[in-house]
Design a protein around this motif. Structure first.
Motif, mmCIF file in Angstrom:
data_model
loop_
_atom_site.group_PDB
_atom_site.id
_atom_site.type_symbol
_atom_site.label_atom_id
_atom_site.label_comp_id
_atom_site.label_asym_id
_atom_site.label_seq_id
_atom_site.Cartn_x
_atom_site.Cartn_y
_atom_site.Cartn_z
ATOM 1 N N HIS B 137 -24.921 -7.495 -43.786
ATOM 2 C CA HIS B 137 -23.858 -8.475 -43.550
ATOM 3 C C HIS B 137 -22.522 -8.003 -44.121
ATOM 4 O O HIS B 137 -21.501 -7.989 -43.432
ATOM 5 C CB HIS B 137 -24.249 -9.822 -44.168
ATOM 6 N N TRP B 138 -22.532 -7.592 -45.384
ATOM 7 C CA TRP B 138 -21.257 -7.229 -46.038
ATOM 8 C C TRP B 138 -20.756 -5.867 -45.591
ATOM 9 O O TRP B 138 -19.547 -5.644 -45.492
ATOM 10 C CB TRP B 138 -21.398 -7.314 -47.564
ATOM 11 N N THR B 139 -21.690 -4.968 -45.300
ATOM 12 C CA THR B 139 -21.257 -3.663 -44.809
ATOM 13 C C THR B 139 -20.602 -3.820 -43.440
ATOM 14 O O THR B 139 -19.517 -3.284 -43.189
ATOM 15 C CB THR B 139 -22.453 -2.697 -44.718
ATOM 16 N N LYS B 140 -21.250 -4.584 -42.556
ATOM 17 C CA LYS B 140 -20.687 -4.764 -41.211
ATOM 18 C C LYS B 140 -19.365 -5.511 -41.243
ATOM 19 O O LYS B 140 -18.425 -5.146 -40.533
ATOM 20 C CB LYS B 140 -21.687 -5.514 -40.313
ATOM 21 N N ALA B 141 -19.281 -6.556 -42.060
ATOM 22 C CA ALA B 141 -18.014 -7.299 -42.163
ATOM 23 C C ALA B 141 -16.891 -6.340 -42.553
ATOM 24 O O ALA B 141 -15.797 -6.365 -41.982
ATOM 25 C CB ALA B 141 -18.136 -8.420 -43.186
ATOM 26 N N GLY B 142 -17.175 -5.479 -43.498
ATOM 27 C CA GLY B 142 -16.164 -4.541 -43.978
ATOM 28 C C GLY B 142 -15.846 -3.461 -42.957
ATOM 29 O O GLY B 142 -14.668 -3.167 -42.695
ATOM 30 N N LEU B 143 -16.875 -2.863 -42.368
ATOM 31 C CA LEU B 143 -16.642 -1.766 -41.422
ATOM 32 C C LEU B 143 -16.035 -2.285 -40.117
ATOM 33 O O LEU B 143 -15.201 -1.603 -39.509
ATOM 34 C CB LEU B 143 -17.942 -1.001 -41.149
ATOM 35 N N ASP B 144 -16.433 -3.487 -39.683
ATOM 36 C CA ASP B 144 -15.807 -4.079 -38.486
ATOM 37 C C ASP B 144 -14.288 -4.167 -38.664
ATOM 38 O O ASP B 144 -13.522 -3.798 -37.769
ATOM 39 C CB ASP B 144 -16.336 -5.505 -38.239
ATOM 40 N N ALA B 145 -13.874 -4.681 -39.812
ATOM 41 C CA ALA B 145 -12.436 -4.845 -40.074
ATOM 42 C C ALA B 145 -11.736 -3.493 -40.154
ATOM 43 O O ALA B 145 -10.629 -3.309 -39.624
ATOM 44 C CB ALA B 145 -12.230 -5.630 -41.370
ATOM 45 N N LEU B 146 -12.381 -2.531 -40.799
ATOM 46 C CA LEU B 146 -11.787 -1.193 -40.919
ATOM 47 C C LEU B 146 -11.657 -0.529 -39.561
ATOM 48 O O LEU B 146 -10.636 0.106 -39.267
ATOM 49 C CB LEU B 146 -12.674 -0.311 -41.795
ATOM 50 N N GLU B 147 -12.685 -0.652 -38.744
ATOM 51 C CA GLU B 147 -12.640 -0.054 -37.400
ATOM 52 C C GLU B 147 -11.498 -0.669 -36.599
ATOM 53 O O GLU B 147 -10.712 0.047 -35.965
ATOM 54 C CB GLU B 147 -13.981 -0.261 -36.687
ATOM 55 N N GLN B 148 -11.404 -2.000 -36.662
ATOM 56 C CA GLN B 148 -10.348 -2.692 -35.912
ATOM 57 C C GLN B 148 -8.970 -2.233 -36.398
ATOM 58 O O GLN B 148 -8.063 -1.958 -35.598
ATOM 59 C CB GLN B 148 -10.528 -4.205 -36.109
ATOM 60 N N GLU B 149 -8.832 -2.131 -37.692
ATOM 61 C CA GLU B 149 -7.552 -1.728 -38.280
ATOM 62 C C GLU B 149 -7.206 -0.285 -37.906
ATOM 63 O O GLU B 149 -6.100 0.007 -37.438
ATOM 64 C CB GLU B 149 -7.634 -1.872 -39.807
ATOM 65 N N LEU B 150 -8.149 0.622 -38.111
ATOM 66 C CA LEU B 150 -7.836 2.041 -37.903
ATOM 67 C C LEU B 150 -7.705 2.382 -36.420
ATOM 68 O O LEU B 150 -6.917 3.255 -36.049
ATOM 69 C CB LEU B 150 -8.900 2.914 -38.577
ATOM 70 N N ALA B 151 -8.465 1.688 -35.563
ATOM 71 C CA ALA B 151 -8.392 1.984 -34.126
ATOM 72 C C ALA B 151 -6.993 1.712 -33.586
ATOM 73 O O ALA B 151 -6.531 2.388 -32.672
ATOM 74 C CB ALA B 151 -9.432 1.160 -33.367
ATOM 75 N N ARG B 152 -6.305 0.736 -34.167
ATOM 76 C CA ARG B 152 -4.989 0.359 -33.651
ATOM 77 C C ARG B 152 -3.834 1.010 -34.416
ATOM 78 O O ARG B 152 -2.678 0.881 -34.020
ATOM 79 C CB ARG B 152 -4.826 -1.160 -33.717
ATOM 80 N N ALA B 153 -4.144 1.676 -35.507
ATOM 81 C CA ALA B 153 -3.089 2.092 -36.434
ATOM 82 C C ALA B 153 -2.320 3.310 -35.933
ATOM 83 O O ALA B 153 -2.905 4.365 -35.709
ATOM 84 C CB ALA B 153 -3.693 2.406 -37.803
ATOM 85 N N PRO B 154 -1.011 3.179 -35.761
ATOM 86 C CA PRO B 154 -0.209 4.351 -35.399
ATOM 87 C C PRO B 154 -0.188 5.415 -36.496
ATOM 88 O O PRO B 154 0.066 6.584 -36.220
ATOM 89 C CB PRO B 154 1.195 3.765 -35.176
ATOM 90 N N GLN B 155 -0.490 4.990 -37.724
ATOM 91 C CA GLN B 155 -0.479 5.937 -38.853
ATOM 92 C C GLN B 155 -1.684 6.873 -38.842
ATOM 93 O O GLN B 155 -1.679 7.914 -39.503
ATOM 94 C CB GLN B 155 -0.514 5.193 -40.201
ATOM 95 N N ARG B 156 -2.727 6.488 -38.129
ATOM 96 C CA ARG B 156 -3.938 7.288 -38.139
ATOM 97 C C ARG B 156 -3.707 8.632 -37.457
ATOM 98 O O ARG B 156 -3.024 8.714 -36.442
ATOM 99 C CB ARG B 156 -5.058 6.528 -37.428
ATOM 100 N N GLY B 157 -4.304 9.672 -38.017
ATOM 101 C CA GLY B 157 -4.291 10.983 -37.382
ATOM 102 C C GLY B 157 -5.721 11.479 -37.312
ATOM 103 O O GLY B 157 -6.622 10.707 -36.995
ATOM 104 N N ARG B 158 -5.928 12.706 -37.700
ATOM 105 C CA ARG B 158 -7.309 13.190 -37.788
ATOM 106 C C ARG B 158 -8.025 12.459 -38.917
ATOM 107 O O ARG B 158 -9.246 12.338 -38.921
ATOM 108 C CB ARG B 158 -7.328 14.697 -38.053
ATOM 109 N N PHE B 159 -7.226 11.998 -39.882
ATOM 110 C CA PHE B 159 -7.801 11.270 -41.018
ATOM 111 C C PHE B 159 -7.284 9.829 -41.006
ATOM 112 O O PHE B 159 -6.572 9.439 -40.087
ATOM 113 C CB PHE B 159 -7.472 12.011 -42.318
ATOM 114 N N CYS B 160 -7.662 9.037 -42.001
ATOM 115 C CA CYS B 160 -7.262 7.625 -42.011
ATOM 116 C C CYS B 160 -5.746 7.460 -41.914
ATOM 117 O O CYS B 160 -5.234 6.569 -41.242
ATOM 118 C CB CYS B 160 -7.733 6.945 -43.304
#
Lengths: 217, 217
Positions: B137-160
């Motif tokens: 539950h807590w891992t998915k809640a956290g990773l879901d949010a991170l995926e959503q954030e990083l997938a849209r982030a213009p700052q992301r490159g090869r790394f976070c």
């Protein structure tokens, strides 16, 4: 749109940290309430859920920059606004203040926040006394360590570090507020209580108190 | 006494973060194992318990300075050793990397670390499937949010953030290692997996892996 908006919830202790930091720096902000316990949780609905995919308060919005995570916000404010530094001058001292802050922000607060307590009583169907024992266990583990650390620390002054409040005090006061709300006995923590009492004398802390926020119940 | 000692446990994901940071900066260190699961937990006994009243690894000891809390250690290393910066150049970008790091360090990891899992199965007498549901539950809640954030982030490159690893990557790789250890399906996280794959190509990350530590089992 105001120049600076804090997406906020009166009782959130991580939001409370940021309110203290903003007040210490003398930075005005618009208070936008996000009610964590109404309408199924306003943090799960638009527009907040898009602003912060973590669906957690606080979020600071300032000049097109949106920042979540209270310690990231406080570090940002400290870098942008040099008045009343919230971190000390040397790398070792900054590490110490960050260490104290993270001990609360990572190892006490996240175990006892609203979403975890709801999971204990919801999906896990735990009785109130088990939930209370959980809260007490993690709060005491955290405060015991903090008391031991601060009682022996040569860096300690009237506040966690020296004689002006730092990020660590921004974390300590909300953490003790939370502990009292959950009826944790603070008698074993004379050092923490003395620092808290010093903080409470300051208007920056008093004005950040949950009871004084526009969405207070 | 070595110039730099990391009090460590091979499987601790917060220690793993610091090992990556030390490797990225090319800083040699002595590895002092603290076995969290042997002799009732070596972190509860002298000398470690005095070093860190929180009784948690990692602790970095360097020139008379002892620092606990992995993010405090990484920030300290970044301030002391400018090679391979682990935080970006502007305040807003640093806030972003800190926000990502804290989303893992506060809101995923502390809910699933050893002491919490022991409390669930010990004092709370929860069955293994309830514990596994908690972790998921807590891992998915956290990773879901991170995926959503990083997938849209213009700052992301090869790394976070961009094309060199930062503190956020030091947190992400151990968090995904942990998730796999607990059989969490990573299929819903293509962005996180792509960043992880880039990190795994680097010797600094590979050498920090739990399986390659002297106390690995």
């Amino acid at each position: 749109m105001a120049e600076r908006v804090l997406h906020n919830y009166f009782r959130s202790s991580s939001a409370y940290r940021v309110r203290i930091a903003l007040n210490l720096k003398g930075l005005a902000y618009e208070y936008t309430p996000v009610h964590l316990n109404r309408n199924g949780g306003e943090q799960f609905a638009a527009p907040f859920a898009a602003l912060n995919p973590q669906r957690l308060v606080p979020v600071l919005s300032e000049r097109g920059v949106d920042i979540s995570q209270s310690l990231a916000i406080i570090e940002y404010l400290d870098e942008q606004y040099p008045q009343h530094p919230l971190l000390p001058a040397t790398a070792a001292d900054r590490a110490y203040v960050r260490q104290l802050s993270l001990a609360m922000a990572c190892d006490i607060h996240p175990l006892n926040n609203l979403r975890v307590l709801k999971y204990l009583s919801g999906p896990m169907r735990q009785a109130d006394d088990v939930k209370q024992a959980w809260i007490a266990h993690w709060t005491k583990a955290g405060l015991d360590a903090l008391e031991q650390e601060l009682a022996r620390a040569p860096q300690r002054g009237r506040f966690c570090f020296g004689d002006t409040p730092t990020m660590a005090d921004c974390c300590l006061v909300p953490q003790l507020f939370n502990a009292q709300r959950f009826n944790i006995d603070l008698a074993p923590y004379p050092t923490l209580r003395a620092i808290d009492a010093e903080c409470q004398k300051l208007e920056a802390f008093a004005q950040a108190h949950p009871a004084r926020q526009p969405d207070a119940e």
